[in-house]
Design a protein around this motif. Structure first.
Motif, PDB file in Angstrom:
ATOM      1  N   UNK A  57       0.854  -1.181   0.000  1.00 12.37           N
ATOM      2  CA  UNK A  57       0.000   0.000   0.000  1.00 12.37           C
ATOM      3  C   UNK A  57       0.893   1.235   0.000  1.00 12.37           C
ATOM      4  N   UNK A  58       0.616   2.131  -0.939  1.00 11.44           N
ATOM      5  CA  UNK A  58       1.375   3.373  -1.029  1.00 11.44           C
ATOM      6  C   UNK A  58       0.866   4.359   0.019  1.00 11.44           C
ATOM      7  N   UNK A  59       1.787   5.142   0.572  1.00  9.77           N
ATOM      8  CA  UNK A  59       1.415   6.110   1.591  1.00  9.77           C
ATOM      9  C   UNK A  59       0.593   7.233   0.961  1.00  9.77           C
ATOM     10  N   UNK A  60      -0.402   7.683   1.687  1.00 14.43           N
ATOM     11  CA  UNK A  60      -1.246   8.774   1.214  1.00 14.43           C
ATOM     12  C   UNK A  60      -1.706   9.623   2.370  1.00 14.43           C
ATOM     13  N   UNK A  62      -3.734  10.710   5.338  1.00  9.71           N
ATOM     14  CA  UNK A  62      -4.599  10.063   6.314  1.00  9.71           C
ATOM     15  C   UNK A  62      -4.299   8.603   6.582  1.00  9.71           C
ATOM     16  N   UNK A  63      -3.403   7.965   5.810  1.00 11.29           N
ATOM     17  CA  UNK A  63      -3.061   6.569   6.101  1.00 11.29           C
ATOM     18  C   UNK A  63      -1.590   6.335   5.791  1.00 11.29           C
ATOM     19  N   UNK A  64      -1.070   5.355   6.496  1.00  9.97           N
ATOM     20  CA  UNK A  64       0.343   5.026   6.373  1.00  9.97           C
ATOM     21  C   UNK A  64       0.529   3.932   5.325  1.00  9.97           C
ATOM     22  N   UNK A  65       1.625   3.974   4.625  1.00  7.08           N
ATOM     23  CA  UNK A  65       1.917   2.961   3.620  1.00  7.08           C
ATOM     24  C   UNK A  65       2.689   1.798   4.219  1.00  7.08           C
ATOM     25  N   UNK A  66       2.948   0.786   3.398  1.00  8.87           N
ATOM     26  CA  UNK A  66       3.719  -0.361   3.846  1.00  8.87           C
ATOM     27  C   UNK A  66       3.210  -1.647   3.232  1.00  8.87           C
ATOM     28  N   UNK A  67       3.697  -2.751   3.787  1.00  7.84           N
ATOM     29  CA  UNK A  67       3.289  -4.076   3.323  1.00  7.84           C
ATOM     30  C   UNK A  67       2.393  -4.682   4.400  1.00  7.84           C
ATOM     31  N   UNK A  68       1.158  -4.976   4.019  1.00 10.27           N
ATOM     32  CA  UNK A  68       0.180  -5.504   4.956  1.00 10.27           C
ATOM     33  C   UNK A  68      -0.219  -6.916   4.545  1.00 10.27           C
ATOM     34  N   UNK A  69      -0.565  -7.736   5.536  1.00 14.03           N
ATOM     35  CA  UNK A  69      -1.079  -9.081   5.285  1.00 14.03           C
ATOM     36  C   UNK A  69      -2.600  -9.027   5.360  1.00 14.03           C
ATOM     37  N   UNK A  70      -3.271  -9.410   4.273  1.00 11.93           N
ATOM     38  CA  UNK A  70      -4.732  -9.372   4.221  1.00 11.93           C
ATOM     39  C   UNK A  70      -5.261 -10.737   3.777  1.00 11.93           C
ATOM     40  N   UNK A  71      -6.532 -10.976   4.067  1.00 16.05           N
ATOM     41  CA  UNK A  71      -7.192 -12.223   3.658  1.00 16.05           C
ATOM     42  C   UNK A  71      -7.764 -12.031   2.260  1.00 16.05           C
ATOM     43  N   UNK A  72      -7.343 -12.863   1.331  1.00 10.56           N
ATOM     44  CA  UNK A  72      -7.841 -12.786  -0.045  1.00 10.56           C
ATOM     45  C   UNK A  72      -9.059 -13.694  -0.181  1.00 10.56           C
TER      46      UNK A  72
END
Length: 159
Positions: A57-60, A62-72
């Motif tokens: 996720x790119x930083x923008x 109101x929210x921080x960027x980084x690599x997140x683990x999500x349920x697909x």
């Protein structure tokens, strides 16, 4: 979505949000979890804690960027509901009781044929029903007013 994919959408869903399921294909084969969300427009379900992928996720603002683990999402054909008695994956069948109520039962070889209960999470509404009378609502007095009498035929329009 193309028209071919739209033709293959499941019409009668037997898997519901809150069901205990087992993944029968894919990298999480054999693991169990609870259905978190059902995406009916794509024939997919999201199972809690399974099919985890890394999302960049790119930083923008109101929210921080980084690599997140999500349920697909998983395709619905890759999961099966667990039989509540034997705790093994089974097919889901529909039966009607004498009073007319519809129930789900476990089907297949090696299953108990027992009733699969409706998940408790479905009994709680995500958005509560509005109970405030709005400007377009019909007043209760007009709704309850008797406008037709079956014995005399009063109230029937002249055709």
């Amino acid at each position: 979505m193309g028209w071919k994919a739209a033709q293959k959408l499941i019409q009668n869903w037997k898997i519901l949000r809150g069901d205990n399921v087992m993944v029968i294909r894919g990298k999480d084969k054999g693991r169990t979890g609870v259905i978190k969300r059902v995406v009916r427009s794509q024939n997919r379900v999201i199972v809690e804690g399974l099919n985890l992928v890394k999302k960049h996720v790119k930083q923008g603002q109101g929210h921080e960027g980084g690599i997140f683990t999500v349920e697909a999402p998983l395709h619905v054909s890759n999961v099966q509901v667990l039989d509540p008695v034997t705790n093994k994956p089974c097919k889901v069948g529909i039966r009607y009781l004498e009073d007319g109520s519809k129930i789900r039962i476990s089907r297949g070889i090696g299953t108990s044929g027992s009733i699969i209960p409706r998940p408790e999470i479905l009994k709680v509404r995500t958005t509560p029903r509005p109970n405030i009378v709005g400007p377009k609502d019909t007043p209760l007095e007009l709704v309850m007013e008797k406008t037709y009498d079956a014995e005399t035929g009063r109230g029937m329009p002249d055709l």
